[in-house]
Every structure is written in C-alpha cells, then in structure tokens.
Enzyme design. Structure first.
Site, short mmCIF file in Angstrom:
data_model
loop_
_atom_site.label_atom_id
_atom_site.label_comp_id
_atom_site.label_asym_id
_atom_site.label_seq_id
_atom_site.Cartn_x
_atom_site.Cartn_y
_atom_site.Cartn_z
N HIS A 1 50.85 3.27 26.29
CA HIS A 1 50.31 3.43 24.93
C HIS A 1 49.07 4.32 25.05
CE1 HIS A 1 49.53 2.22 20.76
NE2 HIS A 1 48.27 2.03 21.09
N SER B 1 53.98 5.42 23.36
CA SER B 1 53.46 5.22 22.00
C SER B 1 52.07 5.82 21.86
CB SER B 1 53.45 3.73 21.65
OG SER B 1 52.78 3.00 22.64
N GLU C 1 48.33 5.94 19.53
CA GLU C 1 47.46 5.25 18.56
C GLU C 1 46.55 6.25 17.84
OE1 GLU C 1 45.74 1.49 19.80
OE2 GLU C 1 43.81 2.14 19.02
N PHE D 1 32.38 4.18 25.07
CA PHE D 1 33.52 3.30 24.74
C PHE D 1 33.71 2.26 25.84
CE2 PHE D 1 36.18 6.73 22.27
CZ PHE D 1 35.35 6.56 21.18
N ASP E 1 36.14 -7.16 16.00
CA ASP E 1 34.80 -7.49 16.49
C ASP E 1 34.03 -8.16 15.38
OD1 ASP E 1 35.00 -6.53 19.08
OD2 ASP E 1 34.66 -4.47 18.42
P1 FAD Z 1 41.09 -12.84 20.16
O1 FAD Z 1 42.39 -12.82 20.84
O2 FAD Z 1 40.91 -13.81 19.03
O3 FAD Z 1 39.99 -13.09 21.28
C1 FAD Z 1 38.61 -12.82 21.08
C2 FAD Z 1 37.79 -13.64 22.07
O4 FAD Z 1 37.83 -15.02 21.71
C3 FAD Z 1 38.32 -13.58 23.53
O5 FAD Z 1 37.24 -13.65 24.40
C4 FAD Z 1 39.17 -14.85 23.62
O6 FAD Z 1 39.30 -15.31 24.95
C5 FAD Z 1 38.36 -15.81 22.77
N1 FAD Z 1 39.15 -16.88 22.15
C6 FAD Z 1 40.38 -16.77 21.57
N2 FAD Z 1 40.77 -17.95 21.06
C7 FAD Z 1 39.77 -18.82 21.28
C8 FAD Z 1 39.56 -20.20 20.99
N3 FAD Z 1 40.46 -20.94 20.34
N4 FAD Z 1 38.40 -20.78 21.38
C9 FAD Z 1 37.45 -20.08 22.03
N5 FAD Z 1 37.59 -18.75 22.35
C10 FAD Z 1 38.72 -18.14 21.98
N6 FAD Z 1 39.52 -3.67 16.65
C11 FAD Z 1 39.49 -3.28 15.36
O7 FAD Z 1 38.51 -3.59 14.65
N7 FAD Z 1 40.52 -2.58 14.78
C12 FAD Z 1 41.63 -2.23 15.49
O8 FAD Z 1 42.54 -1.61 14.95
C13 FAD Z 1 41.69 -2.60 16.88
N8 FAD Z 1 42.76 -2.30 17.64
C14 FAD Z 1 42.82 -2.71 18.95
C15 FAD Z 1 43.95 -2.39 19.72
C16 FAD Z 1 44.03 -2.79 21.05
C17 FAD Z 1 45.26 -2.45 21.85
C18 FAD Z 1 42.96 -3.51 21.64
C19 FAD Z 1 43.02 -3.94 23.09
C20 FAD Z 1 41.83 -3.83 20.88
C21 FAD Z 1 41.74 -3.44 19.54
N9 FAD Z 1 40.64 -3.75 18.74
C22 FAD Z 1 40.59 -3.34 17.43
C23 FAD Z 1 39.48 -4.47 19.32
C24 FAD Z 1 39.52 -6.00 19.04
O9 FAD Z 1 39.54 -6.26 17.66
C25 FAD Z 1 38.28 -6.63 19.68
O10 FAD Z 1 38.36 -6.56 21.08
C26 FAD Z 1 37.95 -8.05 19.23
O11 FAD Z 1 36.64 -8.39 19.69
C27 FAD Z 1 38.90 -9.12 19.76
O12 FAD Z 1 40.08 -9.10 19.11
P2 FAD Z 1 41.33 -9.95 19.68
O13 FAD Z 1 42.41 -9.81 18.70
O14 FAD Z 1 41.60 -9.63 21.09
O15 FAD Z 1 40.68 -11.43 19.57
#
Ligand code: FAD
Length: 291
Positions: A268, A15, A17, A218, A109
């Site tokens: 990916h 895949s 991105e 990055f 973020d």
């Molecule tokens: P989460 O899964 O919510 O986790 C974030 C942090 O919070 C982690 O440290 C986790 O351990 C912690 N956490 C989760 N739940 C809890 C809780 N209940 N209590 C306390 N702590 C908790 N960013 C973009 O802006 N746009 C994109 O399109 C994008 N695509 C991405 C694609 C991939 C494959 C990856 C790996 C990352 C991508 N990101 C993107 C980056 C991502 O948005 C950031 O890394 C962001 O900081 C975390 O998102 P997450 O969905 O992993 O968050």
C-alpha cells in the site's frame, strides 16, 4: 469489489492512498495522479479522512468522484473519535447508497486542547468496527490500521497486538500498516500477530521518500524509525529534490522487493497525491509482482 474477498483469493494487491485536497486545483491535480496510477491496475485506492471530521465533505466528494469516474475499487477512511454514532451511521449510509463497499475504520488522533468525545461516541477503532458490523452486516469490507513499531500511545508490543486483535475480533477483514523503513519491524510484528492467532492479511504501508525533512517530521509523529544508514544517504541532499527522489525510490524498491520475496499480501503506497515516485518504484518492482 470487497477488498477482504479480493485478498482471500490470494491475489497480490497494489494499492494507493490519497488525501482530499483543499482546493479545486488540488483536486484536479489529484485526478491527474489518479488517472496516471490507474494504468498500474491497482487492486484498490483509498482516501483519508480528517480526524475531527474536518474533511467529511471533501473525502466523500473525492471518494464519489473516483467511484463514478474511474473503474477503481475505492476505500473510504473513516475516523470515529469526534463523531456521534448518528453521524457515523449517516456517513456510512451515504457510502452504501453510492455503492462504496470498503471502509478503513480508524479512531483518529485525539484533537489537541480541550477535547471530550461526544456522548456515546466510539472512542476506539474496535468499537467503530463493531458498529459497522452491527448496522451494516457484511455490506462493507472493513480494514483497520496496525503499527509494526507500536502506536505512540501503546506502552509495548504486547499491548499493541492485544488491541489490534480486538479490532479483528470485532470483524475487521484486513489491515494496512503504518509506514516503516526497516522491514524487520514488519516481520517481527507479523510473527507476534500470528502467535496471537490474528489471521487477517497485514498489508505493509510504503512511503517512497521524496522530501527528507517532511519524512523526518511524519516519521517522528507516528513513531517510525528511519535507519541511520538511510539518514546518512539522504541528509547531504536535503535541499536537492531530484537526488532525494532517486535515493528514496531506490530505497523503496529494495524494501518492496524484500517484502515481496517474503510473500506479503500486497503493498500500500502513501502517495501524498503525487504519482512520480510511486510510478518509479512500480517500474523497479513490476517484474517481481505475482498476479
Ligand atoms: P485504535 O486502534 O483505537 O488504537 C489507538 C490506541 O489505543 C492504540 O495505542 C491502541 O493500542 C489503544 N487501544 C485500543 N483499544 C483500547 C482499549 N480498549 N483500551 C485501551 N487502549 C486501547 N488518521 C486520520 O485522522 N485519518 C486517516 O484517514 C488515517 N488513515 C490512516 C491509515 C493507516 C493505514 C494508518 C496506519 C493510520 C491512519 N491514520 C489516520 C492515523 C490513525 O488515526 C492514528 O494513528 C490514531 O491515533 C489511531 O487510530 P487507530 O484506528 O489505530 O486507533
């Protein structure tokens, strides 16, 4: 096609991105990239989303164009941190209306400066996964992010796995990892996940290096370790794009072949909207792909 179903069939998935370009020219270049990578018959392609909602319209337009102008299965990334639930619902509804069946559910973020999330927002990705399941049932196959070296906000790997599991329990079907350059992090992470009872496919995210300084930036932002031996190979050619490409592609081929030998569910590629490096890596691994 729903990606979760496709992965369940055990088919190896390649895949790609992309990010939504800012200009019309950038978008046309992106579509040239998409048309050339389409030849490799990827299982799906995905389009990123600006965390603050900044790319809302652009992401949607690119997703819609890919869906309508190609035969590719398309996944839209969606971040929840800066949206109200009503906004999230409307975005998802629009995707369902045009026939998009795959969402990568992310928190995004946290914007810098004075930021407070909207009232009743989804402040973590697991809440967005639950929200999608609650309002859209099984229409979408839902993917989530995972971090073999730990998310920068996670104090340790137990924490990392605990909250990754929460996303899977909320209904995620599969995961794509943050880029990494040392496969040991991926193998150790998968083992930790298996021990924790996480059974969804974890697709490794691969970034073929084409620009040393950019990848250093990055990698430091997302906490990915670049092995010293790779730095030593790349550093002397930091201002030589052709040599950097050769080294980056050669490294990515080795990384992918090792991952494939260990039976990963797919690969990916973070393409940065360019096809050349990804096509070269594909050329180097294609004989090892099991379909
Ligand atoms: P989460 O899964 O919510 O986790 C974030 C942090 O919070 C982690 O440290 C986790 O351990 C912690 N956490 C989760 N739940 C809890 C809780 N209940 N209590 C306390 N702590 C908790 N960013 C973009 O802006 N746009 C994109 O399109 C994008 N695509 C991405 C694609 C991939 C494959 C990856 C790996 C990352 C991508 N990101 C993107 C980056 C991502 O948005 C950031 O890394 C962001 O900081 C975390 O998102 P997450 O969905 O992993 O968050």
């Amino acid at each position: 096609m729903r990606i979760g179903e496709l992965l369940k069939q055990g088919q190896f998935s390649i895949s790609f991105e992309f990010f939504p370009p800012k200009t019309a020219e950038g978008e046309e270049e992106l579509f040239q990239t998409i048309y050339s990578l389409q030849e490799l018959a990827p299982a799906f392609v995905s389009v990123t989303y600006g965390a603050g909602g900044s790319t809302r319209e652009r992401t949607k337009r690119v997703v819609k164009r890919i869906h309508e102008e190609t035969k590719l299965t398309t996944m839209a990334h969606l971040t929840c941190i800066a949206h109200t639930k009503e906004e999230l619902f409307n975005i998802l509804k629009e995707y369902r209306e045009i026939g998009i069946e795959n969402i990568l559910a992310l928190r995004g973020d946290k914007p810098t400066g004075d930021f407070s999330p909207p009232q009743e927002a989804c402040t973590y990705a697991y809440q967005l996964v639950s929200f999608i399941r609650e309002h859209f049932g099984g229409w979408f196959s839902v993917g989530v992010a995972s971090y073999p070296e730990g998310h920068p906000e996670s104090p340790n790997m137990d924490w990392e796995v605990k909250y990754f599991k929460k996303k899977v329990e909320a209904g995620a079907d599969f995961s794509i990892t943050q880029m990494f350059f040392d496969n040991r992090y991926y193998y150790e992470f998968v083992e930790l996940c298996q021990r924790a009872g996480i059974d969804v496919p974890i697709i490794p995210g691969i970034m073929p290096i084409t620009n040393f300084r950019q990848v250093q930036k990055f990698a430091s932002m997302c906490g990915a370790d670049i092995p010293q031996s790779l730095i030593e190979r790349l550093e002397p050619y930091a201002d030589n794009p052709e040599e950097t490409l050769k080294i980056g592609v050669d490294f990515a081929i080795g990384q992918c072949l090792d991952l494939m030998e260990k039976g990963v569910p797919g690969l990916h590629f973070y393409t940065l909207n360019k096809s050349r490096a990804t096509l070269m890596v594909y050329e180097g691994i294609k004989s090892a792909i099991r379909l």
